[in-house]
Enzyme design. Structure first.
Site, short mmCIF file in Angstrom:
data_model
loop_
_atom_site.label_atom_id
_atom_site.label_comp_id
_atom_site.label_asym_id
_atom_site.label_seq_id
_atom_site.Cartn_x
_atom_site.Cartn_y
_atom_site.Cartn_z
N HIS A 44 4.67 -8.52 -5.76
CA HIS A 44 3.30 -7.97 -5.80
C HIS A 44 3.24 -6.63 -5.05
O HIS A 44 2.78 -5.63 -5.59
CB HIS A 44 2.33 -8.97 -5.19
CG HIS A 44 0.91 -8.52 -5.14
ND1 HIS A 44 -0.02 -8.88 -6.09
CD2 HIS A 44 0.25 -7.73 -4.26
CE1 HIS A 44 -1.18 -8.33 -5.79
NE2 HIS A 44 -1.06 -7.63 -4.68
N GLU A 45 3.72 -6.63 -3.81
CA GLU A 45 3.64 -5.40 -3.02
C GLU A 45 4.52 -4.31 -3.62
O GLU A 45 4.14 -3.14 -3.64
CB GLU A 45 4.01 -5.65 -1.56
CG GLU A 45 3.23 -6.78 -0.87
CD GLU A 45 1.73 -6.72 -1.03
OE1 GLU A 45 1.19 -5.60 -1.16
OE2 GLU A 45 1.08 -7.79 -1.03
N MET A 69 1.00 -6.05 2.81
CA MET A 69 0.35 -4.78 2.53
C MET A 69 1.35 -3.77 1.98
O MET A 69 2.44 -3.58 2.53
CB MET A 69 -0.30 -4.26 3.83
CG MET A 69 -1.00 -2.94 3.67
SD MET A 69 -2.37 -3.06 2.46
CE MET A 69 -2.35 -1.41 1.81
N1 TRP Z 1 -3.55 -4.72 -0.59
C1 TRP Z 1 -3.13 -5.97 0.01
C2 TRP Z 1 -2.56 -6.78 -1.13
O1 TRP Z 1 -3.22 -7.40 -1.88
C3 TRP Z 1 -4.28 -6.71 0.62
C4 TRP Z 1 -4.43 -6.63 2.10
C5 TRP Z 1 -3.47 -6.77 3.03
C6 TRP Z 1 -5.63 -6.48 2.83
N2 TRP Z 1 -4.01 -6.72 4.26
C7 TRP Z 1 -5.31 -6.53 4.18
C8 TRP Z 1 -6.94 -6.31 2.47
C9 TRP Z 1 -6.28 -6.45 5.17
C10 TRP Z 1 -7.92 -6.20 3.46
C11 TRP Z 1 -7.58 -6.26 4.79
O2 TRP Z 1 -1.42 -6.73 -1.41
ZN ZN Z 2 -2.42 -6.40 -3.79
#
Ligand code: TRP
Ligand code: ZN
Length: 876
Positions: free
Chosen positions: A303-304, A269
């Site tokens: 990516h992050e 995330m």
């Molecule tokens: N934004 C995150 C990514 O793609 C996705 C993500 C991480 C997420 N944890 C999550 C989406 C929990 C929904 C719920 O890099």
């Molecule tokens: Zn993402």
């Protein structure tokens, strides 16, 4: 749930009535509760035209409101309404301060959304709508605020207290407690908020940005994992540099932190300045991590990081725009990985994933456009469609504009919308404005679901020297979309003459992009003396299914001569698919099969060819997966697909045994492990040879696999050897090796996950009872998503003959797990349900069994929104 959950529609979007100038949070973390004190400075939004609008805050039912006051005056039950997920204050002033205290229970939060405990540490996951499980707040991405966060906890258990931005103050408190205050100067939506408290160690490094600023880089993990952080750090620095060079994007805070946690619903995330990662996407070292594990770490770290611009600095207006950040960021990380490793191999891997899993999603009951029109639970829309197809759509924009104009477009997009929450339309507008190109028809890719099909036919007029390509496009109906308008499809192609040479095309080059915009269109090429062989969809220039009646000999010709690496691989795939589909259609358990010798000779020439990229050789020699053959079937014949794959693999091994052994030996070098592209390629070719040899089930190949296992200095070689023995008919060797492996690695959670997966995917008899036993093993933890995936999802996706057993036991098993998980972790429950949603692809007998299990889930009681949405849409 007392009422059926309702869908939310894009067309109902309204600008927020209030803006949040600043958000001051103080967390008091305890073992049996957490208190959250919030101080919000709120003003009317001039962009909202409603007169005297109400203030609406989200708050999950699990949040206990301890106190609430407005400009210092305590509010009572009469001053606000709390209903469902909303807290409403009818007519607040133009500008005011709202303070609240809430009580939450991270220690018993098994959904892993909001604030929860992963092992002994506190952490958060707020995307998409987890912040409402922490405090009352407008939990929508278009409300952006400057956050200041104080975290207070026991000093011994939680020496490290982290949040977004920069640390600005710290101190001690009574009862062996301490606190740290963090300030994030960049306004952000609540979904990017993060907090971590735990007993963590870290490694530290530094990056000097292109304008000369110093950035401190820290990666945190539990002490036992400190030796697995270096690769992520190198990947992070590479990503920071790449984004400066490729997109002109510089990092903006003085500190960038990553924390590894064991309990995590997804991969990672992008919280501002404080990424939180699933350990499976950040930890890596040679002894414990496979080559694909290393590649995943590199890609996810990048990516992050890339989200800092495509997601954080420019964010989404609402969750219907999710692909704005995810599609673009996946495209960015794919190009980064392509630049760091082998470009063609990366493309082949991404296309394989898209064709097997995303195409299946596009054809299933949850199909949706990359910009959906409605949803019940947004967590269900973190899909291959939003991510992977979304990335393909951005790639097509680049193909249409060319690299230079695409960069001009992305510069304009970032500049124009820095600090804003925007839509996919804003992205396309920036691309149009920067390039002067018209993308009106192209926009259909954002609002039409389903995989378009291209049917290509050709005609050669020898007298006129003219070659005509006729392209027809269509797109099957998807839920709520019966008829589709024509897509604008960039079709990259070339022509090969009879000698296998590339023909010069009208654009003066050997590859040209045809703009397919009509339902039927003909393209004419002149000046040809003989009928060429067309090379179509070069580089997979569009996410479509392309049909052209290639003869098997033509596919072999393309394998040998096409200048496009992707198409050479694709020709080999098409040849194998064509041959295997014929065998599948003709399959009967008592009928002997005969393999078309051309597949063997094609594979032999690839093995014999000098100077070919080893990674490509191993991709070409890899048979189409069960999942891909299933996706290509109108009605999946599980047993035929399984039998045909085994037969083809075995026949190839029999006929090429000596070559396979030689190539194995040539690539079995005694050199230190490195995860670089060449070494990965060598290992993948070697291990592919071993897997063919092992399919012979001879004592000699068993010894080869066991020897590899014994001498391996890296997890790639060790894991492949173990899989091959564990899945073989040498049952006592399988048992012994599995026991040895567990003994060696029981202290390494991620390696134990491999051990679990290998057993869950073992196709030998008794698979389901082995899976049930595994779930009783001390290494299994039914609350940990990685363990659940390693056992349950792997069984359902990679052990198809047992999952699809005709007595229905596999389906029943999965439904039981979903019913258990529904209340414990709804996101994971809904995701794991996917295999059952594909029931329409199977025989009548299996359909009935699968459908009955879906109905049983539906009737099982209080369903989460997550599971409700997937089940109800699947049963339509
Ligand atoms: N934004 C995150 C990514 O793609 C996705 C993500 C991480 C997420 N944890 C999550 C989406 C929990 C929904 C719920 O890099
Ligand atoms: Zn993402």
């Amino acid at each position: 749930m007392s009422q059926e959950p309702k869908a939310i529609y894009l067309k109902d979007y309204k600008v927020p009535a209030y803006l949040f100038e600043s958000t001051d949070l103080r967390f008091e973390l305890f073992e049996d509760e957490a208190l959250v004190h919030a101080e919000l400075v709120i003003t009317r939004n001039p962009a909202c035209t409603a007169s005297a609008p109400a203030l609406e805050l989200h708050g999950h039912e699990s949040v206990e409101l301890v106190s609430l006051s407005l400009d210092g005056r305590a509010l009572t039950d009469n001053d606000y309404v709390r209903e469902g997920e909303m807290l409403t204050i009818a007519t607040p002033p133009e500008r005011f301060c709202l303070t609240s205290t809430t009580r939450i229970h991270p220690e018993s939060n098994t959904a892993l959304e909001g604030l929860y405990k992963s092992g002994g540490m506190f952490c958060t996951q707020c995307e998409a709508e987890g912040f409402r499980r922490i405090t009352f707040f407008p939990d929508r991405p278009d409300v952006m605020s400057v956050f200041r966060t104080t975290v207070e906890a026991d000093k011994t258990r939680y020496p490290e207290l982290l949040s977004n931005g920069n640390p600005v103050a710290r101190g001690l408190a009574d009862n062996n407690r301490h606190w740290v205050t963090w300030e994030d100067p960049f306004p952000k939506p609540a979904y990017l908020f993060a907090l971590v408290a735990g007993d963590l160690q870290h490694i530290e490094d530094r990056f000097v940005t292109m304008s000369g600023r110093n950035v401190t880089l820290k990666i945190f993990a539990e002490e036992k994992d400190l030796d697995k952080l270096d690769y992520a750090m190198t990947s992070l620095k590479n990503a920071m540099k790449w984004d400066e060079e490729t997109y002109g994007r510089e990092y903006d805070l003085d500190i960038y932190m990553i924390v590894a946690v064991d309990f995590f619903n997804m991969g990672a995330m992008e919280n501002k300045g404080l990424n939180i990662f699933n350990t499976s996407c950040v930890l890596a070292n040679a002894a414990t991590t496979t080559d694909s594990g290393f590649q995943r770490v590199e890609a996810v770290v990048a990516h992050e990081y890339f989200h800092n611009w495509s997601g954080n600095r420019v964010t989404c207006r609402d969750w219907f725009q999710l692909s704005l950040k995810e599609g673009f960021t996946v495209f960015r990380d794919a190009e980064f990985s392509a630049d760091m490793n082998s470009r063609t191999v990366k493309r082949v891997e991404d296309v394989s994933l898209l064709r097997t899993a995303q195409f299946a999603e596009d054809a299933g009951p949850m199909a949706h456009p990359i910009r959906p029109e409605s949803f019940i639970e947004i967590s269900n829309f973190y899909t291959l469609t939003i991510y992977e197809k979304g990335a393909e759509v951005v790639r097509m924009v680049r193909t249409l504009l060319g690299e230079a104009l695409f960069r001009k477009g992305s510069d304009l997009y970032f500049e124009r919308h820095d600090g804003q929450a925007v839509t996919t339309e804003d992205f396309i507008l920036a691309m149009e404005d920067a390039s002067g190109q018209d993308l009106s028809q192209f926009r259909a890719w954002y609002h039409q679901a389903g995989t378009p099909e291209l049917h290509v036919s050709d005609q050669f007029d020898a007298a006129a020297g003219e070659y005509k390509l006729t392209v027809k496009q269509s797109c099957p109906p998807s839920p709520g979309q019966e008829k589709k308008s024509a897509f604008h499809i960039p079709l990259a192609m070339g022509l090969l003459n009879e000698k296998g040479e590339e023909v010069e095309l009208p654009n003066g080059e050997t590859t040209q992009i045809l703009n397919v915009t009509e339902f039927e269109q003909t393209f004419i090429f002149s000046g040809l003396s003989t009928k060429p062989v067309p090379s179509l969809l070069r580089g997979f220039s569009a996410p479509v299914k392309l049909f052209y009646p290639y003869q098997r000999d033509e596919l072999m010709f393309l394998m040998a001569h096409d200048s496009d690496g992707f198409c050479r691989w694709d020709a080999a795939q098409k040849l194998a698919v064509d041959i295997m589909q014929a065998l599948i259609a003709d399959y009967h358990p008592d009928k002997a099969m005969v393999l078309d010798g051309r597949l063997v000779s094609a594979f032999r020439s690839v093995l014999d060819a000098e100077g070919l990229d080893k990674a490509m050789v191993s991709k070409v020699l890899t048979l189409p997966s069960e999942a891909y053959l299933s996706e290509l079937s109108d009605c999946v014949d599980v047993d035929a697909i399984d039998a045909v794959r085994k037969f083809v693999r075995h026949s190839i091994a029999v006929q090429l045994e000596d070559r396979l052994r030689a190539v194995y030996q040539e690539n079995d070098l005694d050199i230190a492990y490195s995860p670089d592209a060449d070494s990965v390629a060598r290992r993948s070719l070697k291990n592919l040879c071993l897997s063919y040899l092992m399919s012979l089930e001879t004592e000699a190949s068993l010894q080869l696999a066991k020897a590899q296992y014994e001498k391996a200095d890296n997890m790639t070689d060790m894991q492949v050897a173990l899989v091959l023995v564990a899945h073989s008919s040498f049952r006592s060797d399988a048992k012994a090796l599995l026991a040895d492996f567990y003994q060696r690695w029981s202290g390494e959670s991620l390696v134990v996950n491999l051990w679990l997966s290998i057993q869950a995917s073992d196709p030998n008899e008794g698979a389901l009872s082995r899976v049930l036993e595994l779930m009783q093993h001390p290494a299994f933890d039914g609350k940990n998503p990685n363990k659940l995936r390693s056992v349950i999802s792997v069984f359902c996706a990679q052990n198809s003959t047992h999952f699809h057993a005709l007595d229905g036991s596999g389906y029943r098993f999965l439904a039981d797990r979903i019913i258990e998980l529904n209340s414990q972790n709804p996101q994971i429950a809904a995701r794991m349900l996917t295999p059952l949603t594909r029931w329409k692809k199977f025989s009548a007998a299996r359909q009935a069994l699968m459908k009955a299990e879906l109905e049983r889930i539906r009737e099982s009681g209080d369903l989460s929104k997550d599971v409700f949405e997937v089940v109800s849409k699947s049963l339509v």
